[in-house]
Structures are given as structure tokens and as C-alpha cells.
Scaffold this motif. Structure first.
Motif, PDB file in Angstrom:
ATOM      1  N   PRO A  37       0.827  -1.210   0.000  1.00  0.00           N
ATOM      2  CA  PRO A  37       0.000   0.000   0.000  1.00  0.00           C
ATOM      3  C   PRO A  37       0.863   1.262   0.000  1.00  0.00           C
ATOM      4  CG  PRO A  37      -0.781  -1.576   1.629  1.00  0.00           C
ATOM      5  CD  PRO A  37       0.541  -2.082   1.166  1.00  0.00           C
ATOM      6  N   LEU A  38       0.433   2.245  -0.779  1.00  0.00           N
ATOM      7  CA  LEU A  38       1.130   3.526  -0.862  1.00  0.00           C
ATOM      8  C   LEU A  38       0.229   4.638  -0.332  1.00  0.00           C
ATOM      9  CD1 LEU A  38       2.855   3.439  -4.389  1.00  0.00           C
ATOM     10  CD2 LEU A  38       3.942   3.233  -2.143  1.00  0.00           C
ATOM     11  N   PRO A  39       0.723   5.501   0.548  1.00  0.00           N
ATOM     12  CA  PRO A  39      -0.097   6.586   1.116  1.00  0.00           C
ATOM     13  C   PRO A  39      -0.199   7.772   0.163  1.00  0.00           C
ATOM     14  CG  PRO A  39       2.091   6.642   2.078  1.00  0.00           C
ATOM     15  CD  PRO A  39       2.068   5.451   1.161  1.00  0.00           C
ATOM     16  N   ARG A  40      -0.959   7.644  -0.896  1.00  0.00           N
ATOM     17  CA  ARG A  40      -0.999   8.676  -1.939  1.00  0.00           C
ATOM     18  C   ARG A  40      -2.398   9.176  -2.236  1.00  0.00           C
ATOM     19  NH1 ARG A  40       3.775   6.802  -6.097  1.00  0.00           N
ATOM     20  NH2 ARG A  40       5.433   6.821  -4.516  1.00  0.00           N
ATOM     21  N   VAL A  41      -3.290   9.100  -1.261  1.00  0.00           N
ATOM     22  CA  VAL A  41      -4.659   9.510  -1.540  1.00  0.00           C
ATOM     23  C   VAL A  41      -4.749  10.979  -1.937  1.00  0.00           C
ATOM     24  CG1 VAL A  41      -5.213  10.022   0.876  1.00  0.00           C
ATOM     25  CG2 VAL A  41      -7.045   9.430  -0.719  1.00  0.00           C
ATOM     26  N   GLU A  42      -3.931  11.835  -1.336  1.00  0.00           N
ATOM     27  CA  GLU A  42      -4.022  13.264  -1.671  1.00  0.00           C
ATOM     28  C   GLU A  42      -3.568  13.515  -3.099  1.00  0.00           C
ATOM     29  OE1 GLU A  42      -5.694  15.165   0.106  1.00  0.00           O
ATOM     30  OE2 GLU A  42      -5.794  13.850   1.842  1.00  0.00           O
ATOM     31  N   GLN A  43      -2.499  12.854  -3.531  1.00  0.00           N
ATOM     32  CA  GLN A  43      -2.059  13.001  -4.918  1.00  0.00           C
ATOM     33  C   GLN A  43      -3.108  12.471  -5.884  1.00  0.00           C
ATOM     34  OE1 GLN A  43      -0.270  11.867  -2.277  1.00  0.00           O
ATOM     35  NE2 GLN A  43       1.913  11.708  -2.788  1.00  0.00           N
ATOM     36  N   VAL A  44      -3.714  11.326  -5.534  1.00  0.00           N
ATOM     37  CA  VAL A  44      -4.730  10.741  -6.415  1.00  0.00           C
ATOM     38  C   VAL A  44      -5.952  11.646  -6.488  1.00  0.00           C
ATOM     39  CG1 VAL A  44      -6.324   8.798  -6.668  1.00  0.00           C
ATOM     40  CG2 VAL A  44      -3.920   8.383  -6.102  1.00  0.00           C
ATOM     41  N   ARG A  45      -6.379  12.176  -5.357  1.00  0.00           N
ATOM     42  CA  ARG A  45      -7.549  13.063  -5.377  1.00  0.00           C
ATOM     43  C   ARG A  45      -7.249  14.347  -6.152  1.00  0.00           C
ATOM     44  NH1 ARG A  45      -9.666  15.193  -0.891  1.00  0.00           N
ATOM     45  NH2 ARG A  45     -11.795  15.112  -1.669  1.00  0.00           N
ATOM     46  N   ALA A  46      -6.035  14.857  -6.019  1.00  0.00           N
ATOM     47  CA  ALA A  46      -5.670  16.060  -6.775  1.00  0.00           C
ATOM     48  C   ALA A  46      -5.683  15.779  -8.275  1.00  0.00           C
ATOM     49  CB  ALA A  46      -4.289  16.550  -6.340  1.00  0.00           C
ATOM     50  N   ALA A  47      -5.149  14.624  -8.667  1.00  0.00           N
ATOM     51  CA  ALA A  47      -5.173  14.260 -10.080  1.00  0.00           C
ATOM     52  C   ALA A  47      -6.601  14.005 -10.549  1.00  0.00           C
ATOM     53  CB  ALA A  47      -4.300  13.030 -10.312  1.00  0.00           C
ATOM     54  N   LEU A  64      -7.315   5.398   6.009  1.00  0.00           N
ATOM     55  CA  LEU A  64      -5.878   5.311   5.739  1.00  0.00           C
ATOM     56  C   LEU A  64      -5.526   6.083   4.471  1.00  0.00           C
ATOM     57  CD1 LEU A  64      -5.315   1.522   6.501  1.00  0.00           C
ATOM     58  CD2 LEU A  64      -5.152   3.476   8.063  1.00  0.00           C
ATOM     59  N   GLN A  65      -4.319   6.622   4.430  1.00  0.00           N
ATOM     60  CA  GLN A  65      -3.880   7.392   3.274  1.00  0.00           C
ATOM     61  C   GLN A  65      -3.629   6.523   2.048  1.00  0.00           C
ATOM     62  OE1 GLN A  65      -0.799  10.323   3.941  1.00  0.00           O
ATOM     63  NE2 GLN A  65      -1.471  10.681   6.046  1.00  0.00           N
ATOM     64  N   SER A  66      -3.643   5.221   2.220  1.00  0.00           N
ATOM     65  CA  SER A  66      -3.481   4.304   1.092  1.00  0.00           C
ATOM     66  C   SER A  66      -4.830   3.811   0.576  1.00  0.00           C
ATOM     67  CB  SER A  66      -2.608   3.115   1.507  1.00  0.00           C
ATOM     68  OG  SER A  66      -3.122   2.514   2.690  1.00  0.00           O
ATOM     69  N   GLN A  67      -5.908   4.484   0.961  1.00  0.00           N
ATOM     70  CA  GLN A  67      -7.251   4.116   0.518  1.00  0.00           C
ATOM     71  C   GLN A  67      -7.937   5.313  -0.127  1.00  0.00           C
ATOM     72  OE1 GLN A  67      -8.488   2.800   4.544  1.00  0.00           O
ATOM     73  NE2 GLN A  67      -9.287   0.971   3.525  1.00  0.00           N
ATOM     74  N   VAL A  68      -8.905   4.996  -0.975  1.00  0.00           N
ATOM     75  CA  VAL A  68      -9.744   6.026  -1.574  1.00  0.00           C
ATOM     76  C   VAL A  68     -11.142   5.440  -1.732  1.00  0.00           C
ATOM     77  CG1 VAL A  68      -9.152   5.351  -3.947  1.00  0.00           C
ATOM     78  CG2 VAL A  68      -9.901   7.694  -3.471  1.00  0.00           C
ATOM     79  N   GLU A  69     -12.155   6.293  -1.651  1.00  0.00           N
ATOM     80  CA  GLU A  69     -13.543   5.849  -1.746  1.00  0.00           C
ATOM     81  C   GLU A  69     -14.254   6.614  -2.844  1.00  0.00           C
ATOM     82  OE1 GLU A  69     -17.194   4.962   1.313  1.00  0.00           O
ATOM     83  OE2 GLU A  69     -16.169   6.873   1.539  1.00  0.00           O
ATOM     84  N   VAL A  70     -15.149   5.930  -3.559  1.00  0.00           N
ATOM     85  CA  VAL A  70     -15.996   6.585  -4.545  1.00  0.00           C
ATOM     86  C   VAL A  70     -17.448   6.279  -4.230  1.00  0.00           C
ATOM     87  CG1 VAL A  70     -14.212   6.421  -6.326  1.00  0.00           C
ATOM     88  CG2 VAL A  70     -16.000   4.662  -6.201  1.00  0.00           C
TER      89      VAL A  70
END
Length: 382
Positions: A37-47, A64-70
Motif C-alpha cells: 500500500p502507498l499513502p498517496r490519496v491526496e495526490q490521487v484526489r488532486a489528479a 488510511l492514506q493508502s485508501q480512496v472511496e468513490v
């Protein structure tokens, strides 16, 4: 299946319009080279914010910062649900790739290191970590939540009561989390086991009615056993934000079309038991210990062993139980226009196995990186 007795008029009629639907999915962000797992939720949300196919509120943080929800909008049809899930998955997967990670629709992190994962920096998540400590650190799990519209809380509690016996079957069909910290857990849905360690989790109790539901939850808050109603982690509950019943028993699905199939099953179940309630038909009587054990068995074996009949509690062959399930739900499926899609996808799952079965096969045939690549491909491509 020994289904609830149903009279000829206890079927969807002219006034029984299909219930509305909404689906929420949680995903992991994985390192393409290691599967960690990579803690990249902020980068993914920005993209993702730059993607024309996404609205601002459709991609959210998780614990967790390695998760994202839709979350999909409110939908009237399974075609709408499928269209939104594909749109969201494709767009977020592209944002993840641009951020150097894979989007992974798997119920648990197949690999993780020994360091605690980074918690999302938000007041709610900081308080959850303070309260739950190691449980929060080990919450590398992803679920799928299906919201079905209900006319009022009284009906919602009645439907909730009648859905309880069906939750283990949903767990078994949706099982997609066999791996945990680099090893095979031996369970098809290890996510179910992990999440059941949290307070107020598992199959919900039976309630005498809407007032009983609210009274008992108010007691939990007054006793400081939960901070708010968002900490009701039952496999099904009434939503406090929307006029819906929320079914949370399922692992997130590798394929979007499997998520659509499960959403159709949940809607058909809710429709069927709501009509039975309105016609005064009796509820199935299942002892709490029988339901709890059936849920554990479903998480352990998924679709590889016998499943327990939602009404009798006795073991049945998987194929026989699924066949009877389709027969039981056919009036509601036909009324909503969902019969062909749901039944064809169920039959495909019987042939190919659920996500847990396919993850194990991919690992055995292609190794660690092959598994990670398969998860990423199926998460975005179907």
C-alpha cells in the motif's frame, strides 16, 4: 431454499416501483513494483479533480492514506449503477497511475509491511485512531456498500430485520479478500473477520421497531460506547445521511459488473422482503448464534463449500442455493428489469469463482507481481 411463505399477491405490483440504488466502493492504492500500500490519496484526489468525468464529491478520503472511496449518484437502474462505477473506476485508476500507483479493488491488502500505515489527517480519522489503536492500523480492508431507498424508518427497520438471514450468503458471494500481509489467510473473506473485531459489528440484532432501533442506539451514544451513529459497523444499518437502508456485508469487487450484480441482488432482496412485510408474512426465525456462525462459515469458505440456507440455517450445495435464490427473487428482478443481467453474472460467478478464488489462482499461476497486475487490470477494465 425454504423461503418465506409467499401468497400470489405478495409480489411486486403496479405500485411497487423499483427501489433507488447507490453504491459506495473503497479501494487500495498499491505500489506496482511491490504490491505494498502507498499513502498517496491526496495526490490521487488532486489528479482526479482534474479529470472531466469526475465531480468534486465523488472521490473521498478514507481512514488510511493508502485508501480512496468513490460513491455513485442515486440511480434508478442497474445500467446507471454500472455506468457510474465504470466511469469512476476508470477515472480514479488513471489518477492513480499518474500518481505512481495502482488502483486495487480487493477486500484486503494482499501485502503490507510491518510499519503502521499512515492515517488520513482529518479530525474524525484521528479520533478513530485514538479510540481503536491497533485495529485502525490494521484496517487495510475495503468494502462495498449498497444503499436502497426506503419510504420511512419503520419500513426500514422491518426490512433490516428480514435481511439479517441473507447477510451470510452475500458475504460468501462477495468474498474477495483471501490474502493478508503476504500470506493466504485460509479465509475467502478475511476482511469480514478483521471488521468483525470492531465494536457494534457483524450481523445486526433484531429490533422491535423504529423506536426500539433509535432507543438502543441512543443508549450506545449516552454510554459513550460509540461517538456517533457512523460507528455502527453492522453489516446492514439505516443510513443517517440518506433515506436508505445500507448493506455493508460485501467485500469490494474485483470487477465492476460483479458489483452491479450484487447491487441488483440487494435491491431484489430488499424489495421482496418489504412486500412480504407489507402483506404480513412471517419473518424467518434464526437464532443469533446460528446467524453468527453462518457468517463465519461464509467468510471462511466463500463459495467453495456448502452454504447455509437463510431460512432453515441448514447446509445446502452452493449451486442449489443460488438457483433457489434466483427463483425466490425473480418477481422483483423482473419488475426492476434486472433478471437477465443478474442471473447471467451469477452463473458466471458459479463457473469462474468469486474474487477470492480468482486471486488465489492468479497468485499460484503468476506469483506476487502477476497477482498485483491482475487485481489492477480487473479493477479498472470491467
Amino acid at each position: 431454499m425454504s423461503t418465506s411463505p409467499r401468497e400470489p399477491d405478495a409480489r411486486p405490483g403496479p405500485g411497487d416501483e423499483p427501489l433507488t440504488l447507490g453504491v459506495e466502493e473503497e479501494y487500495l492504492l498499491l505500489d506496482p513494483d511491490t504490491g505494498l500500500p502507498l499513502p498517496r490519496v491526496e495526490q490521487v484526489r488532486a489528479a482526479a479533480d482534474l479529470h472531466p468525468a469526475l465531480d468534486d464529491a465523488e472521490v473521498q478520503r478514507e481512514l488510511l492514506q493508502s485508501q480512496v472511496e468513490v460513491a455513485t449518484p442515486v440511480c434508478q437502474s442497474l445500467a446507471e449503477v454500472g455506468g457510474h462505477l465504470l466511469r469512476l473506476r476508470h477515472a480514479v485508476a488513471a489518477a492513480a497511475e499518474a500518481s505512481g500507483c495502482h488502483l486495487a479493488a480487493c477486500g484486503t491488502a494482499p501485502y503490507a509491511d510491518d510499519l503502521p500505515p499512515a492515517i488520513t489527517d482529518a479530525p474524525r480519522y484521528r479520533s478513530i485512531h485514538q479510540d481503536f489503536s491497533r485495529l485502525a492500523d490494521e484496517n487495510l480492508i475495503n468494502g462495498m456498500h449498497v444503499h436502497v431507498g426506503i419510504p420511512d424508518r419503520r419500513t426500514g427497520v422491518a426490512v433490516l430485520n428480514r435481511l439479517r438471514p441473507w447477510l451470510p450468503l452475500l458475504v460468501a458471494l462477495a468474498a474477495n479478500s483471501p490474502l493478508w500481509y503476504g500470506t493466504d489467510s485460509g479465509f475467502s473473506s478475511w476482511r469480514t473477520v478483521v471488521f468483525n473485531r470492531w465494536p457494534i459489528s457483524g450481523v445486526p440484532p433484531r429490533f422491535a421497531g423504529a423506536e426500539d432501533y433509535d432507543r438502543r442506539i441512543t443508549h450506545l451514544q449516552e454510554a459513550r460506547l460509540i461517538r456517533d451513529r457512523g460507528q455502527l459497523y453492522w453489516q446492514a444499518r439505516l443510513s443517517e445521511r440518506y433515506p436508505t437502508l445500507e448493506v455493508r456485508a460485501m467485500d469490494v469487487q474485483l470487477r465492476a459488473d460483479e458489483a452491479v450484480m450484487l447491487a441488483g441482488l440487494v435491491r431484489a432482496l430488499a424489495t421482496t422482503v418489504m412486500i412480504e412485510y407489507r402483506h404480513g408474512l412471517p419473518e424467518p426465525e434464526r437464532a443469533p448464534e446460528s446467524l453468527a456462525a453462518a457468517g463465519w462459515h461464509a467468510a471462511r469458505y466463500g463459495m467453495t463449500e456448502a452454504l447455509h440456507d437463510p431460512v432453515t440455517g441448514l447446509p445446502r450445495r452452493v449451486g442449489d442455493l443460488v438457483s433457489d435464490l434466483v427463483e425466490y427473487l425473480t418477481p422483483a428482478l423482473v419488475r426492476a428489469g434486472d433478471e437477465r443481467q443478474v442471473t447471467s453474472l451469477l452463473h458466471r460467478m458459479l463457473r469462474e469463482g468469486n474474487g477470492a478464488d480468482r486471486q488465489r489462482r492468479a497468485l499460484e499461476r503468476h506469483g506476487r507481481l502477476g497477482l498485483v497486475a491482475m487485481i489492477a487490470e480487473e479493477s479498472a477494465a470491467h
